[in-house]
Design a protein around this motif. Structure first.
Motif, PDB file in Angstrom:
ATOM      1  N   GLY A 248      -6.412  24.828 -25.661  1.00  0.00           N
ATOM      2  CA  GLY A 248      -5.924  25.897 -24.793  1.00  0.00           C
ATOM      3  C   GLY A 248      -4.478  26.270 -25.024  1.00  0.00           C
ATOM      4  O   GLY A 248      -3.964  27.189 -24.396  1.00  0.00           O
TER       5      GLY A 248
ATOM      6  N   ARG B 107      -7.246  18.351 -20.893  1.00  0.00           N
ATOM      7  CA  ARG B 107      -7.425  19.628 -21.585  1.00  0.00           C
ATOM      8  C   ARG B 107      -7.208  20.799 -20.631  1.00  0.00           C
ATOM      9  O   ARG B 107      -6.539  21.774 -20.952  1.00  0.00           O
ATOM     10  CB  ARG B 107      -8.833  19.703 -22.183  1.00  0.00           C
ATOM     11  N   ALA B 108      -7.775  20.661 -19.414  1.00  0.00           N
ATOM     12  CA  ALA B 108      -7.664  21.764 -18.456  1.00  0.00           C
ATOM     13  C   ALA B 108      -6.223  21.933 -17.989  1.00  0.00           C
ATOM     14  O   ALA B 108      -5.775  23.047 -17.721  1.00  0.00           O
ATOM     15  CB  ALA B 108      -8.593  21.520 -17.276  1.00  0.00           C
TER      16      ALA B 108
ATOM     17  N   LEU C 264      -9.952  28.384 -21.050  1.00  0.00           N
ATOM     18  CA  LEU C 264      -8.807  27.885 -21.818  1.00  0.00           C
ATOM     19  C   LEU C 264      -8.157  29.007 -22.618  1.00  0.00           C
ATOM     20  O   LEU C 264      -7.408  28.773 -23.554  1.00  0.00           O
ATOM     21  CB  LEU C 264      -9.233  26.751 -22.730  1.00  0.00           C
TER      22      LEU C 264
ATOM     23  N   GLU D 262      -5.561  20.290 -27.351  1.00  0.00           N
ATOM     24  CA  GLU D 262      -4.719  21.341 -27.943  1.00  0.00           C
ATOM     25  C   GLU D 262      -5.370  22.718 -27.877  1.00  0.00           C
ATOM     26  O   GLU D 262      -4.706  23.732 -28.096  1.00  0.00           O
ATOM     27  CB  GLU D 262      -4.417  21.013 -29.416  1.00  0.00           C
TER      28      GLU D 262
ATOM     29  N   HIS E 254      -0.386  32.319 -22.777  1.00  0.00           N
ATOM     30  CA  HIS E 254      -1.673  32.381 -23.460  1.00  0.00           C
ATOM     31  C   HIS E 254      -1.673  33.478 -24.498  1.00  0.00           C
ATOM     32  O   HIS E 254      -1.001  34.482 -24.356  1.00  0.00           O
ATOM     33  CB  HIS E 254      -2.782  32.678 -22.451  1.00  0.00           C
TER      34      HIS E 254
ATOM     35  N   ARG F 280       2.856  18.310 -26.313  1.00  0.00           N
ATOM     36  CA  ARG F 280       2.298  18.621 -24.998  1.00  0.00           C
ATOM     37  C   ARG F 280       0.936  17.938 -24.797  1.00  0.00           C
ATOM     38  O   ARG F 280       0.667  17.350 -23.754  1.00  0.00           O
ATOM     39  CB  ARG F 280       2.166  20.145 -24.879  1.00  0.00           C
TER      40      ARG F 280
ATOM     41  N   TYR G  64       3.580  27.977 -20.716  1.00  0.00           N
ATOM     42  CA  TYR G  64       2.799  28.045 -21.946  1.00  0.00           C
ATOM     43  C   TYR G  64       1.992  29.332 -21.952  1.00  0.00           C
ATOM     44  O   TYR G  64       0.928  29.404 -21.369  1.00  0.00           O
ATOM     45  CB  TYR G  64       1.871  26.836 -22.061  1.00  0.00           C
TER      46      TYR G  64
ATOM     47  N   GLU H 184       1.348  14.296 -24.269  1.00  0.00           N
ATOM     48  CA  GLU H 184       1.930  14.055 -22.955  1.00  0.00           C
ATOM     49  C   GLU H 184       0.822  14.093 -21.885  1.00  0.00           C
ATOM     50  O   GLU H 184       0.743  13.234 -21.009  1.00  0.00           O
ATOM     51  CB  GLU H 184       2.975  15.149 -22.692  1.00  0.00           C
TER      52      GLU H 184
ATOM     53  N   ASN I 117       1.305  17.250 -10.887  1.00  0.00           N
ATOM     54  CA  ASN I 117       1.520  18.530 -11.547  1.00  0.00           C
ATOM     55  C   ASN I 117       1.645  19.678 -10.548  1.00  0.00           C
ATOM     56  O   ASN I 117       1.803  20.822 -10.941  1.00  0.00           O
ATOM     57  CB  ASN I 117       0.376  18.819 -12.526  1.00  0.00           C
TER      58      ASN I 117
ATOM     59  N   PRO J  52      -2.588  23.689 -20.564  1.00  0.00           N
ATOM     60  CA  PRO J  52      -1.945  25.017 -20.561  1.00  0.00           C
ATOM     61  C   PRO J  52      -1.159  25.284 -19.289  1.00  0.00           C
ATOM     62  O   PRO J  52      -0.687  26.394 -19.108  1.00  0.00           O
ATOM     63  CB  PRO J  52      -3.133  25.987 -20.682  1.00  0.00           C
ATOM     64  N   ASN J  53      -1.031  24.284 -18.423  1.00  0.00           N
ATOM     65  CA  ASN J  53      -0.289  24.427 -17.190  1.00  0.00           C
ATOM     66  C   ASN J  53      -0.838  25.565 -16.340  1.00  0.00           C
ATOM     67  O   ASN J  53      -0.129  26.536 -16.038  1.00  0.00           O
ATOM     68  CB  ASN J  53       1.187  24.690 -17.512  1.00  0.00           C
TER      69      ASN J  53
ATOM     70  N   ARG K 101     -13.721  30.119 -32.439  1.00  0.00           N
ATOM     71  CA  ARG K 101     -13.140  28.777 -32.314  1.00  0.00           C
ATOM     72  C   ARG K 101     -14.123  27.743 -31.772  1.00  0.00           C
ATOM     73  O   ARG K 101     -13.912  26.542 -31.950  1.00  0.00           O
ATOM     74  CB  ARG K 101     -11.901  28.825 -31.415  1.00  0.00           C
TER      75      ARG K 101
END
Lengths: 557, 348, 338
Positions: free
Chosen positions: B106, B151-152, A461, B104, A6, B118, A4, B121, B188, B155-156, A471
């Motif tokens: 990140g 949340r953390a 993030l 969502e 960034h 994602r 994913y 999931e 993970n 973004p993998n 944001r």
């Protein structure tokens, strides 16, 4: 597993923020520095003359005025805010927004209306004479509205909303848990208020009082109208009468230093106490019901400022407007005036908040003493009497203009003249200098709501500084941003001295028209434009009230 | 999954003003490894974590993240470009976004559908899928923690950083959330640096533990090594209660009321630390003790003992016994010592 | 922010462009819009020259002119009082104008000797008295008001008003600073109340019985006499107008006027406007709209003003008033006339 990627913002060095803050703060602080720079100009013995004659009484009056107005707005603002936020009594929900109404009233308009109402020829004394059979002022005694007491009353009535609005927001943001904790520790509701809620709200209350006092200090119209000589009178007289703008600016600079000292004192006395909220859980505020006479008392206390600060003066304006006739009042170029006022107020409001956000955010990202100082100096424009700061604004503006003109002349061979001076741009710049304190205070306070870990979360993030601002910070503080825009909007609608001197040719606003008519002692004719300032100001004031009510996390909107 | 070679921090030093909060710290985390920074509050562990995240820029030293230099030598990669996940002590959920919006946040560069898939999931992994539309302030602390974890992780990230992530939870909930978090992290296969002041938590979570004190790493090893072979009295006492004896040394032996222990080198004094678990009841031999009090704590019992010695001052000590039969107050016992639970440090 | 400033620059450029096209004149005016507008409109009608107007208070306009200097867009500076014209001259922002028309229309005492500014309408600052309590024969001179017989009977506005500064400036010119200061002290001691309000308020206070005499400008009284508000009209009816010092130097006179700026880019048009304002049509408008005395001797007074009767005005050049203004303020400060 897929990756994913960034969004990359590129490498954000602190430099752009630092540069932005330095340039913006310098632009806004420049006029203030010009005024302060006059301290270095020799005064040719005027100071000795002033000190020997009138300065003492000017300073005395200013101090009395400040102490009384400060105490009045604190009592009125905090008291009403607490009552309508934490208690339930008849009309308390209705009063929540009604208490903001006096904000839409320019102080000079309130001064006009009360003198019109209470002076010898006014309806009150007229009715008294008719009833009592008196024929002249020698037959009876009537309190003199044109006095220090009158000035204090009028100023408290129009300025307390600054405290009310900030104190209410602070009370709403306080976690009930903290209050309940204090209750379980053996504090009754009133002591919970004085020992917990009030200290927690102190920065907000102080910010409100500071705003009110700065308005008091820079006011000339009201005190002049009420025949009270203050420090500001001294500035005008030295300038107007003695033709000594440098000495006038020196007096202005002294005033600024005084205000700066006040602000510093408050910050210092606050010490290390932070008002970060220790819990993020909120529940609906339990409102203390006030039955019987206590409810009546609360109602009376909260209603008084609304009556005195709004209903009576607005009623007087309406009466005048009808006396003059609706078509005469609202015909002619009225629409154009209103349009001008709205446009200026809106643009200035947005600009002031945009600048305030950049300054506050940069300060947060890079807390450096120099930046903090620059921002403080930039906010001082609020405390300087409008026409003094207007002159301070002219100097750098014209200098900039000249250099543009010379540059263009170098290219084209013909000087375009002054491109910025005497344009809307110049006016908006002037409003920025005058009202940045209003938006900066609000934005700075609300940025405190974004905890450092929220910011860090956004950064980890994948948000750069700009995108985190967009944001995370801005959405979280958007209610306060709206408040800030509206506060500046209302101030600009009412603003007079800078508008008068810096506006373009053939350009009038509601405020300038009101002033022109009223200063020519045509109070009745001034009713319609003054009423329009109030009515246009009402819209943002009401929106503001809604925004504040919604600002409480977890409160159903 | 992106290839991770973990984190390497070398000779990190950091100052706040004149205070040196991190002092020459070096550590490395292998792929999928979970390293705990353990220490009392103010020992510099959180600062080390923030340096790894890029939230602080170290005064000296380098940070290499997945084979890329991210801090030091004039480089400072800002946090948003480090591809790390950070779990905050206060969770730091965005109050203006709902649970789904938070997760969502990140991964907003993904298309809308991908993003939602994602995020859901991840929420599913932490058991919070049903709360996707809820607002942060409507959640309990444990739920907020799970959302923050999702949340953390969404973004993998190549590295997860956990800052006292369970300290806001009550004990029972903490055990449960801790367990789940460990499973999610291991599932993970993400390299993780976690900060805690709770040794039990460190031992529960960590593959390796680095004990910090006053800005320095005192000892870094696997949990059982730390427990069994502490490098100094601080580490030994940090992992649980110990009976401490300041013992005079004669002929290379430290004298304690519980007997003599070999010190080795020629020191004049030594500190002898004995874990309460290392003291048992002997049948005949051994030093004599009087039972002052005995309490059943569940699986073990705690016995308060008084030991007398002809030439040394009497000692009060604690023993933990697995037996459920409690000795009576005032009873005289003979004690046995498990030497693997005795740590002897020559005093300097 | 960048977009906004670009937008503002465009707006600014458009506006600036609008001010440099031909056949127009740019005016900074301190006179009330409703007084000056009709005159400017009449000028535009007569000449085809557009007038761009910026009205504000004169001190601020003066500061703006000073800071803009040679780059100012203003061609003409109009004030309500001679003191500011004088100050503008001293500040070096006025350019002299020599015009046969102006020289012919405006008496020498009402313009700057070198032609830096020209008075365009005149007013007297005189005594108003309660007709039921004061006989005109009790009144004589400004000096007499400072004597003990008027103790507690005088209403007058604040010394922050340029009109009072000019009045005292004139007295300094005719009697010297010491006597002028003694006079100001005498008036201050005789005040019925703390100075407050404008000139109309003083006249109204006489009518209301708060004081017996007041010092005010003539046109305010004219405005009250012709007011469409019943209470103002009634108040004026109780009050008499007295021209002091008729036996010696005459009543204190002041002018509103205008001067050409050093930056004037539309010099010809500006001078045309000056000349127009000194002419028959404009003078009549000033006289009618504000009950002032026309400076053009041949122009007719308004019926209201004419009804006050002929009087003798001071003959000193009004420039003296401006010259002494700052000294006057110091005197006011010393004697406690707020």
């Amino acid at each position: 597993m897929p990756t994913y990627p960034h969004k990359t913002n590129g490498f954000k060095a602190p430099l752009p923020w630092l540069a932005a803050v330095v340039v913006l703060a310098a632009l806004v602080a420049l006029p203030v520095l010009v005024v302060a720079g006059n301290l270095l100009v020799p005064s040719g013995g005027i100071w000795g003359h002033l000190a020997a004659t009138v300065l003492g009484s000017y300073i005395g009056n200013s101090i009395i005025l400040m102490v009384c107005v400060g105490a009045g707005v604190a009592l009125g603002g905090v008291g009403t805010a607490w009552l309508v936020t934490m208690c339930r009594f008849p009309f308390s929900r209705w009063l929540e927004w009604a208490l903001l109404l006096p904000m839409a009233m320019p102080a000079y308009v309130v001064a006009y209306t009360y003198t019109g109402l209470l002076d010898y020829a006014g309806p009150v004394q007229g009715a008294l004479r008719a009833v009592m059979g008196w024929t002249s002022a020698r037959d009876y005694w009537f309190p003199e509205i044109r006095s220090l007491g009158g000035a204090v009353t009028v100023m408290v009535m129009v300025l307390y909303p600054y405290v009310y609005i900030l104190a209410r927001a602070a009370f709403l943001e306080q976690s009930v848990c903290v209050l309940e904790a204090s209750r379980t520790l053996g504090r009754g509701p009133w002591r919970a208020f004085s020992q917990v809620a009030l200290p927690l709200a102190r920065p907000a209350v102080m910010a409100g009082i500071a705003l009110a006092l700065m308005e008091t200090l820079n006011d000339f119209g009201t005190v002049h109208y009420f025949a009270v000589d203050t420090f500001t009178t001294g500035i005008y007289r030295t300038w107007l009468g003695m033709g000594q703008p440098a000495v006038a600016a020196q007096l202005g600079a002294v005033l600024m230093i005084f205000v700066a000292a006040l602000i510093a004192l408050e910050r210092w006395s606050r010490g290390g106490a932070k008002s970060h909220h220790t819990t993020s859980r909120y529940r609906r505020l339990p409102r203390i019901p006030l039955p019987g006479w206590r409810g009546g008392l609360a109602l009376a206390f909260s209603l008084l400022p609304v009556l005195l600060g709004f209903v009576i003066p607005a009623g007087m304006l309406t009466w005048w407007t009808f006396q003059v006739g609706l078509s005469a009042s609202f015909g002619g170029d009225f629409t154009r005036l209103a349009g001008n006022s709205l446009l200026l107020a809106l643009v200035a409001g947005l600009a002031a908040v945009a600048v305030a956000v950049v300054l506050a955010y940069a300060q947060r990202l890079h807390p450096r003493p120099l930046i903090r100082l620059a921002v403080r100096v930039a906010s001082l424009g609020y405390a300087v009497p409008g026409s003094v700061i207007a002159v301070g604004i002219m100097v750098p503006l014209v200098a900039l203009d000249r250099s543009i003109a010379r540059t263009v002349e170098g290219w084209t061979g013909a000087s375009p003249g002054l491109l910025l001076t005497g344009t809307i741009f110049a006016l908006v710049y002037a409003y920025l200098v005058r009202f940045l304190a209003v938006s900066a205070n609000t934005v700075e306070a609300s940025l405190g709501k974004v905890t450092p870990s929220l910011e860090a979360a956004a950064r980890t993030l994948g948000c750069g500084t700009v995108s985190a601002l967009r944001r995370v910070h801005l959405p979280i503080i958007k209610g306060s941003l709206l408040s800030a825009v509206l506060l500046v909007f209302v101030d600009v609608m009412k603003e007079l001295p800078a508008t008068l001197i810096m506006r373009p040719f053939n350009f009038d606003t509601l405020a300038t028209r009101t002033f022109t008519l009223a200063s020519d002692e045509r109070l009745a004719d001034a009713g319609a434009p003054a009423l329009a300032i109030v009515l246009v100001g009402l819209v943002p004031v009401l929106l503001l009230s809604r925004a504040i009510a919604k600002s409480r996390p977890g409160e159903p909107s | 999954m992106i290839s991770t070679t973990g984190l390497v921090m070398s000779n990190i030093t950091h100052h706040f003003g004149r205070t040196r909060v991190v002092d020459d710290v070096s550590l490395s985390i292998g792929p999928g490894e979970l390293l705990c920074l353990l220490g009392p509050s103010g020992c510099g562990k959180t600062t080390t974590l923030r340096i790894a995240a890029g939230l602080e820029s170290p005064s000296a030293g380098t940070v290499v993240l997945n084979s890329q230099l991210v801090s030091g030598d004039g480089v400072h990669l800002p946090p948003e470009r480090r591809h790390v996940g950070f779990l905050f002590q206060d969770y730091a959920l965005f109050p203006h976004l709902d649970v789904l919006g938070n997760v969502e946040f990140g991964i907003h560069t993904l298309s809308g559908a991908e993003r939602k898939t994602r995020a859901l999931e991840m929420l599913d992994q932490v058991g919070m899928k049903d709360y996707a539309q809820a607002w942060p302030h409507q959640l309990s602390g444990g739920q907020q923690q799970r959302v923050a974890l999702a949340r953390a992780l969404a973004p993998n990230p190549g590295l997860m950083l956990l800052d006292e992530p369970f300290s806001g939870l009550d004990k029972r909930l903490r055990d449960q959330v801790r367990d789940e978090t460990l499973h999610v992290l291991k599932r993970n296969r993400v390299s993780t640096l976690m900060v805690t002041h709770d040794p039990e938590e460190a031992m529960f979570m960590a593959d390796r533990v680095a004990v910090m004190r006053q800005g320095r790493i005192v000892q870094m090893d696997q949990p059982e090594a730390l427990y069994n072979r502490p490098a100094d009295p601080f580490v030994a006492s940090f992992f649980g209660e110990v009976n401490v004896f300041d013992a005079p040394v004669t002929n290379g032996m430290a004298n304690t009321p519980l007997g003599r222990f070999a010190v080795g080198v020629g020191a004049a004094k030594a500190q002898v630390l004995i874990r309460p678990e290392g003291i048992g009841i002997a049948d005949a031999d051994g030093p004599e003790a009087v039972v002052l009090a005995a309490r059943l704590l569940g699986r073990v019992s705690l016995i308060h003992l008084r030991v007398e010695h002809p030439s040394l001052p009497p000692a009060h000590l604690h023993a933990r016994l697995s037996s459920r039969a409690l000795p009576a107050e005032g009873e005289r016992l003979r004690l046995s010592i498990d030497h693997s639970q005795v740590f002897i440090f020559p005093a300097t | 922010m960048r977009l906004f400033s670009r937008l503002a620059l465009t707006v600014a450029a458009c506006m600036a462009a609008g001010t440099v096209s031909a056949a127009e004149v740019n005016v900074y005016s301190a006179r009330k819009d409703h007084l000056i507008k009709p005159v400017l409109d009449a000028f535009t009608q007569a000449s085809g020259i557009t007038v761009n107007l910026l009205s504000a208070n004169e001190t601020q306009l003066l500061e703006r002119l000073k800071s803009e200097g040679k780059d100012s867009p203003a061609d003409l500076f109009i004030t309500t009082d001679v003191a500011h014209l004088h100050a503008a001259r001293v500040a070096g922002i006025l350019a002299p104008v020599q015009s046969a028309v102006l020289a012919k229309n405006i008496p020498a005492q009402y313009h700057d000797p070198q032609g830096y500014w020209y008075g365009l309408s005149a007013r007297a600052r005189v005594i108003f008295y309660a007709m039921d309590r004061v006989k005109p024969t009790d009144l004589s001179t400004y000096e007499d008001l400072a004597t003990a017989k008027w103790k507690g009977r005088i209403c007058v506005r604040s010394s922050s008003s340029t009109y009072n500064q000019s009045l005292l400036g004139g007295l300094i010119a005719v009697m010297g600073p010491e006597k002028a200061e003694a006079w100001a002290k005498g008036i201050t001691d005789n005040m019925a109340r703390k100075p407050q309000g404008g000139d109309r308020d003083q006249i109204a206070a006489v009518a209301a019985g708060q004081c017996d005499v007041a010092i005010a400008n003539t046109y305010y009284f004219g405005g009250m006499q012709t007011s469409d508000k019943a209470d103002e009209k009634a108040a004026a009816a109780k009050v008499g107008l007295f021209f002091p010092n008729q036996a010696d130097r005459g009543a204190h006179m002041n002018v509103a006027g205008a001067g050409l700026t050093i930056s004037a880019k539309n010099k010809a048009e500006a001078v045309k406007l000056l000349e127009f304002m000194s002419g028959e049509v404009a003078q009549k408008l000033f006289a009618e709209a504000n009950n002032e005395f026309p400076v053009l001797p041949s122009a007719k007074m308004s019926p209201t003003v004419a009804a006050w009767g002929p009087f003798k005005g001071e003959k000193i050049n009004v420039a003296m008033l401006g010259e002494n203004a700052s000294q006057a303020v110091r005197i006011f400060d010393r004697v406690g006339w707020r």
